[in-house]
Design a protein around this motif. Structure first.
Motif, short mmCIF file in Angstrom:
data_model
loop_
_atom_site.label_atom_id
_atom_site.label_comp_id
_atom_site.label_asym_id
_atom_site.label_seq_id
_atom_site.Cartn_x
_atom_site.Cartn_y
_atom_site.Cartn_z
N VAL A 74 49.20 42.39 45.72
CA VAL A 74 49.36 42.55 44.05
C VAL A 74 48.08 43.20 43.78
N VAL A 75 48.30 44.42 43.01
CA VAL A 75 47.27 45.23 42.64
C VAL A 75 47.45 45.71 41.17
N LEU A 76 46.28 45.20 40.62
CA LEU A 76 46.23 45.52 38.94
C LEU A 76 45.66 46.87 38.88
N VAL A 77 46.31 47.98 38.04
CA VAL A 77 45.97 49.18 37.89
C VAL A 77 45.55 49.22 36.52
N ILE A 78 44.36 49.28 35.89
CA ILE A 78 43.97 49.46 34.41
C ILE A 78 44.01 50.95 34.22
N GLY A 79 44.60 51.46 33.27
CA GLY A 79 44.82 53.01 33.05
C GLY A 79 45.82 53.59 33.74
N ALA A 80 46.78 53.14 33.95
CA ALA A 80 47.86 53.41 34.69
C ALA A 80 48.77 54.60 34.05
N THR B 162 52.48 35.38 37.10
CA THR B 162 53.62 36.05 37.25
C THR B 162 53.72 36.39 38.80
N HIS B 163 53.06 36.73 39.52
CA HIS B 163 52.89 36.95 40.73
C HIS B 163 52.39 36.00 41.78
N GLY B 164 51.71 35.25 41.47
CA GLY B 164 51.11 34.02 42.34
C GLY B 164 49.80 34.20 42.92
N ARG B 165 49.30 35.64 42.79
CA ARG B 165 48.05 35.96 43.32
C ARG B 165 47.81 37.44 42.77
N LEU B 166 46.33 37.81 43.29
CA LEU B 166 45.99 39.07 42.89
C LEU B 166 45.00 39.50 44.11
N ASP B 167 45.35 40.75 44.71
CA ASP B 167 44.72 41.35 45.95
C ASP B 167 43.80 42.50 45.56
N GLY B 168 44.05 43.11 44.46
CA GLY B 168 43.45 44.27 44.24
C GLY B 168 43.26 44.65 42.68
N VAL B 169 42.00 45.31 42.31
CA VAL B 169 41.94 45.90 40.96
C VAL B 169 41.44 47.25 40.90
N VAL B 170 42.25 48.07 40.54
CA VAL B 170 41.74 49.64 40.23
C VAL B 170 41.56 50.01 38.75
N GLU C 113 42.77 41.11 52.15
CA GLU C 113 41.65 41.82 52.09
C GLU C 113 41.62 42.38 50.76
N PRO C 114 40.89 41.37 49.75
CA PRO C 114 40.94 41.91 48.25
C PRO C 114 39.92 42.95 47.97
N PHE C 115 40.21 43.70 46.90
CA PHE C 115 39.31 44.92 46.81
C PHE C 115 39.35 45.24 45.19
#
Length: 223
Positions: free
Chosen positions: A8-14, A63-71, A121-123
C-alpha cells in the motif's frame, strides 16, 4: 529487493507529471496506490500540504489496514530576485516543499514501522531535485525549501533505519513536467531541454524496487 506486489503506497501529488507516472508504474508492479492531489478528484484524495493533512494516514489505515510506502511528488516553484518575493510566496514554498512533507512523513512513520515489524520493506521517497545540490540565483527561496527537505531526509533516514524504514531523496535535474510554467510567482527563465518525465519516474521506481538509499542528480541521464 523491495516487493511492491500488494504494497500500500501513498503518492502525494499524484495528479502531476511525475506523481501520475510514478503511481502508474507502482500499480503496474502490483502495488495498491492511494493517490492524492491538492484539490482531489474522482479516485484521488484531497491533500493540501499547506493545510491539515493529519487525517490522511489514519484514513489510509482505516481503508487498507496498512501503509508500506510514501512518495512525495508534490511541489511548487517561484522565480525572481529575493527582494521581489512576496511573503505569500515564501510561505507557500516553505509549506508545500518542506514543512508539509515533513509533517506528513512524521505522521506516517508509526504506520511504516508497523509495516516493517510485519516483515515488509517500507519506504519513503521525496523529490527535492538537483536544486538542493546546487542552490541557484533567481530561485533562492525555492532552493531553500528543497534543501530543507533534502536535509530532513538525510537526518530522518538515519533515525528511521533503526525501525526498518528506508527514506531517500531523488534529485533529478530539470525535467519536462511543466512546473516552471505554473510558477506561483515570477517568470521562468529559458531552460535547456529537460529530462523526460517517463525516464525520471522509471528511475525513481527502480530505486524503490532495488532498495537504493539515495538518488543524486548523477543518476539521471538524458536519453
Amino acid at each position: 529487493m523491495t516487493q511492491l506486489s500488494n504494497a500500500v503506497v501513498l503518492v502525494i501529488g499524484a495528479n502531476g507529471a511525475l506523481g501520475s507516472r510514478i503511481a502508474a508504474l507502482l500499480e503496474s508492479a502490483g502495488a495498491i496506490v492511494v493517490r492524492t492531489s491538492r484539490l482531489g478528484a474522482p479516485g484521488v484524495l484531497a491533500a493540501d500540504l499547506e493545510g491539515d493533512t493529519s487525517g490522511l494516514i489514519p484514513h489510509v489505515l482505516a481503508t487498507h489496514g496498512r501503509l508500506d510506502g510514501v512518495v512525495v511528488a508534490a511541489g511548487v516553484v517561484a522565480f525572481g530576485p529575493v527582494t521581489e518575493l512576496s511573503n505569500s510566496a515564501l510561505t507557500t514554498l516553505g509549506e508545500v516543499n518542506a514543512w508539509g512533507p515533513i509533517r506528513l512523513i512524521r505522521d506516517a512513520l508509526p504506520a511504516l514501522a508497523a509495516s516493517a515489524a510485519a516483515g515488509h520493506e517500507p519506504f519513503v521517497v521525496t523529490i527535492s531535485g538537483v536544486i538542493s545540490e546546487s542552490p541557484t540565483a533567481g530561485l533562492a527561496a525555492y532552493s531553500a525549501s528543497k534543501t530543507a527537505l533534502a536535509g530532513f531526509v538525510t537526518a530522518a533516514a538515519r533515525e528511521a533505519r533503526r525501525t526498518g524504514i528506508r527514506i531517500f531523496d531523488a534529485r533529478p535535474g530539470h525535467t519536462e513536467t511543466g512546473l516552471s510554467s505554473r510558477a506561483i510567482e515570477g517568470v521562468a527563465p529559458t531552460f535547456p531541454q529537460g529530462l523526460n518525465p517517463d525516464d525520471v519516474a522509471e528511475r525513481i521506481v527502480r530505486a524503490i524496487r532495488d532498495g537504493e538509499k539515495d538518488l543524486p542528480s548523477s543518476e539521471f541521464v538524458a536519453r
